[in-house]
Design a protein around this motif. Structure first.
Motif: not given
Length: 129
Positions: A62-87
């Motif tokens: 996939g492309p370079e992207l940010d990913v983060k966790w979050r509470r499914c019901a809303g509220g808390a979430e993590g800081s974005p973490v960058r996943l580089q384009n290299a696979d």
């Protein structure tokens, strides 16, 4: 001969302990759609069952992207973490020290060239190291 029997006994005991202890880590494959510059919230719920554990993600394509966790019901979430384009990317920690019973989902945002795209990878949770 006596030394071999002692070593064999220790080996058998170690094997019994290894098979008797449940593995705490959980994992699942990921596959999702992406939008350039916009967060996509995935609805797959995963539950932390071991307090003090971490969440890791690895992108296999996939492309370079940010990913983060979050509470499914809303509220808390993590800081974005960058996943580089290299696979594939290395396995990267995106959250730590979760309480048992925490239910989380993932969100991702593309930094690729396409307006829409897809990505694949793996998520691990209940990881103690």
């Amino acid at each position: 001969m006596k030394k071999r029997l002692i070593l064999l006994a220790f080996g058998i005991i170690a094997a019994l302990f290894a098979t008797a202890m449940p593995a705490s880590a959980s994992s699942a494959g990921l596959s999702g759609s992406l939008r350039k510059g916009q967060w996509v919230h995935y609805g797959t719920q995963r539950t932390i069952s071991v307090s003090g554990t971490h969440i890791f993600v690895k992108k296999t394509d996939g492309p370079e992207l940010d990913v983060k966790w979050r509470r499914c019901a809303g509220g808390a979430e993590g800081s974005p973490v960058r996943l580089q384009n290299a696979d594939p990317t290395p396995r990267i920690r995106i959250g730590s020290n979760f309480r048992s019973g925490t239910v989380f989902c993932l969100s991702a945002k593309s930094h690729g060239n396409n307006t829409t795209d897809t990505w694949n990878g793996t998520v691990w949770w209940n990881v103690t190291s």
